[in-house]
Motif scaffolding. Structure first.
Motif, short mmCIF file in Angstrom:
data_model
loop_
_atom_site.label_atom_id
_atom_site.label_comp_id
_atom_site.label_asym_id
_atom_site.label_seq_id
_atom_site.Cartn_x
_atom_site.Cartn_y
_atom_site.Cartn_z
N LEU A 34 0.37 2.44 5.07
CA LEU A 34 1.81 2.44 4.78
C LEU A 34 2.34 3.87 4.76
CD1 LEU A 34 4.51 1.26 3.85
CD2 LEU A 34 3.58 1.18 1.52
N GLY A 35 1.59 4.76 4.12
CA GLY A 35 2.01 6.16 4.08
C GLY A 35 2.09 6.78 5.47
N GLY A 64 -3.96 6.70 -1.25
CA GLY A 64 -4.88 5.69 -0.75
C GLY A 64 -6.29 6.22 -0.57
N LEU A 73 -7.67 -2.33 0.84
CA LEU A 73 -6.39 -2.12 0.16
C LEU A 73 -5.98 -0.65 0.14
CD1 LEU A 73 -4.03 -3.19 -1.55
CD2 LEU A 73 -5.50 -2.94 -3.57
N THR A 74 -6.94 0.23 -0.12
CA THR A 74 -6.61 1.65 -0.30
C THR A 74 -6.50 2.39 1.03
OG1 THR A 74 -8.98 2.10 -0.63
CG2 THR A 74 -7.63 1.75 -2.59
N LEU A 97 1.66 8.51 -0.51
CA LEU A 97 0.91 7.26 -0.37
C LEU A 97 -0.35 7.46 0.47
CD1 LEU A 97 3.81 4.70 0.19
CD2 LEU A 97 2.37 4.93 -1.84
N VAL A 116 -4.25 -0.49 3.60
CA VAL A 116 -2.85 -0.82 3.35
C VAL A 116 -2.07 0.37 2.80
CG1 VAL A 116 -1.28 -2.33 2.09
CG2 VAL A 116 -3.42 -3.25 3.00
N ILE A 117 -2.57 0.99 1.72
CA ILE A 117 -1.80 2.05 1.06
C ILE A 117 -1.68 3.29 1.96
CG2 ILE A 117 -1.71 3.60 -0.93
CD1 ILE A 117 -3.07 1.47 -2.58
N SER A 118 -2.81 3.79 2.45
CA SER A 118 -2.75 4.95 3.35
C SER A 118 -2.04 4.59 4.65
CB SER A 118 -4.15 5.48 3.64
OG SER A 118 -4.73 6.07 2.50
#
Length: 462
Positions: free
Chosen positions: A126-127, A103, A118-119, A99, A122-124
């Protein structure tokens, strides 16, 4: 301290870490993954100016990218620990690494700031949250006597990567533009997947029996156990709440130089590489600060909370001095203040974790750290956007750094309200009943619930 040591020595050999062997391999994996999480996060300031110019947005709006990523990493850290308990650390870390890389790769194709939120946010984020806590817990489980040394060596990667990444990212931006640079960073972050694959999964215990959803007493028991695992009772204890507030205030201003010092240096008239070198130099003294602070704290001349207060206050002062040092156009003065800030920011980091078990006790340390990261994520979310807003209002970063530096000082004053703060010796850490005692007490309470039908009461006793 002696009591804790005697209890640990009485454990069986199977319960203790091997103090080496495969643990050193995992230490290397933690070193790399921490570099690709916090080292990368600290160096995102290189992209700040590029995003402002390309998207023609305000500094405040662009600042939300890094703040969202930082907040997401801290917010999802407890989730990473919970997933490790449900599955295993190998799968969780590998998923987090995927993730994190995904991201950044998607961010390279962004057409507006919302895509970057978002990328990269949030995504990175979360990772990163799924990577850090499980990797740290895995290394801690692999060491007993050398545990502090192992973590110190692993966390030194944050300063080393900060020293190396800033000029590297600047070079990548110049050679491949910010899109190509983010694509390369996404590929680098995928190496976390390989780091996670090095974790040896432990055999899982048998799944617990299913709880009857119609059993009220069983539901109460499960909720109580979840609360115990998360250590939610800490939120009602004044010392822990006070310390959490202090660290949260520190967190508001702590990351501001890492995101805005490059932009401030360029606004002050210095070149891109000169601006990047200031952050690299701060990263070098960050490493020195971690080592010297840990060595000096182990001498036990002063209490850890007092040393943490000292380094936190000094960090706040040097944040305030960063824009002042460049008023005369002296690059040397800016570098010197940057070096001093890097030393103090590194010195306080390890102490911030070391003080926690002295406030809540060793038994509740993991739950306390999880809640601490969760709560301070809101502070990290506000810090850099506030600095960006002040820059947009005033046109320079003077007010931004002044306000940012005041928050660590407020955190120091908050620490001074802790019980026994002015004592020269540490009070004994609070103790709690073991989990087995809690279950026994809980079962006895459930047996006394006379208002429930007998069949449900029997299920609750189970």
């Amino acid at each position: 301290m002696t009591k804790v040591k005697s209890e640990s020595e009485s454990r069986s050999d199977e319960a203790e870490g091997p103090d080496g062997g495969w643990g050193w391999v995992l230490l290397g994996a933690l070193f790399i993954s921490t570099s690709l999480v916090f080292g990368l996060m600290r160096s995102l300031g290189i992209f700040f100016v590029e995003f402002v110019q390309y998207f023609e947005e305000s500094a405040q709006a662009v600042s939300w990218i890094s703040s969202t990523g930082l907040a997401a990493q801290q917010f999802f850290s407890p989730l990473g620990a919970a997933l490790c308990n449900a599955y295993n650390a190998r799968l969780v870390v590998m998923a987090g690494g995927f993730l994190a890389g995904l991201g950044l790769i998607l961010a390279s194709q962004a057409t507006c700031l919302a895509h970057l939120y978002l990328t990269m946010g949030v995504i990175s984020g979360l990772g990163w949250g799924l990577v850090f806590t499980p990797m740290v817990a895995t290394v801690m489980a692999s060491f007993t006597r050398r545990r502090t040394l192992a973590l110190g060596l692993a966390f030194s990667s944050i300063g080393l990567s900060s020293f190396a990444f800033n000029p590297l990212f600047q070079l990548l931006v110049e050679m491949y533009t910010w899109r190509g640079a983010l694509l390369i960073l996404g590929g680098l972050s995928l190496n976390i997947v390989a780091c996670g694959a090095l974790i040896r999964p432990k055999p899982r215990s048998e799944a617990p029996a299913k709880v009857d959803p119609e059993s009220k007493s069983s539901c109460v028991a499960q909720l109580q156990r979840v609360s115990n695992y998360l250590e939610l009772s800490l939120l009602f204890e004044r010392p822990y709440v006070t310390y959490t507030l202090a660290i949260s205030l520190l967190n508001v201003g702590y990351f501001v130089p890492y995101f805005h010092l490059v932009a401030h240096s360029r606004q002050a008239g210095f070149s891109e590489y000169q601006a990047a070198f200031v952050m690299s130099a701060a990263g070098a003294t960050d490493i020195l600060g971690r080592v010297v602070s840990g060595w000096f704290a182990d001498l036990h001349h002063f209490r850890l909370i007092h040393l943490l207060s000292l380094w936190t206050a000094l960090a706040g002062v040097f944040i305030m001095l960063l824009p002042v040092s460049s008023l005369s156009g002296s690059y040397i003065a800016l570098v010197v203040i940057g070096l001093l800030y890097g030393f103090c920011s590194g010195a306080l980091t390890s102490l911030a974790f070391a003080v926690v078990p002295m406030i809540v006790g060793v038994e509740r340390m993991m739950g306390a750290l999880g809640l601490l990261q969760l709560i301070e994520s809101s502070a990290g979310l506000l810090g850099t956007p506030l600095s960006g807003l002040l820059k947009d209002i005033t046109g320079n970063y003077m007010a931004s750094f002044m306000v940012a530096g005041s928050f660590p000082i407020l955190g120091t004053l908050t620490m001074a309200t802790l019980p026994h703060y002015f004592s020269c010796t540490d009070p004994p850490p609070p103790q709690r009943r073991s989990l087995g005692d809690k279950d026994k007490g809980l079962n006895s309470e459930l047996e006394q619930m006379n208002t429930l039908p007998s069949d449900i009461s029997d299920k609750g006793g189970e």
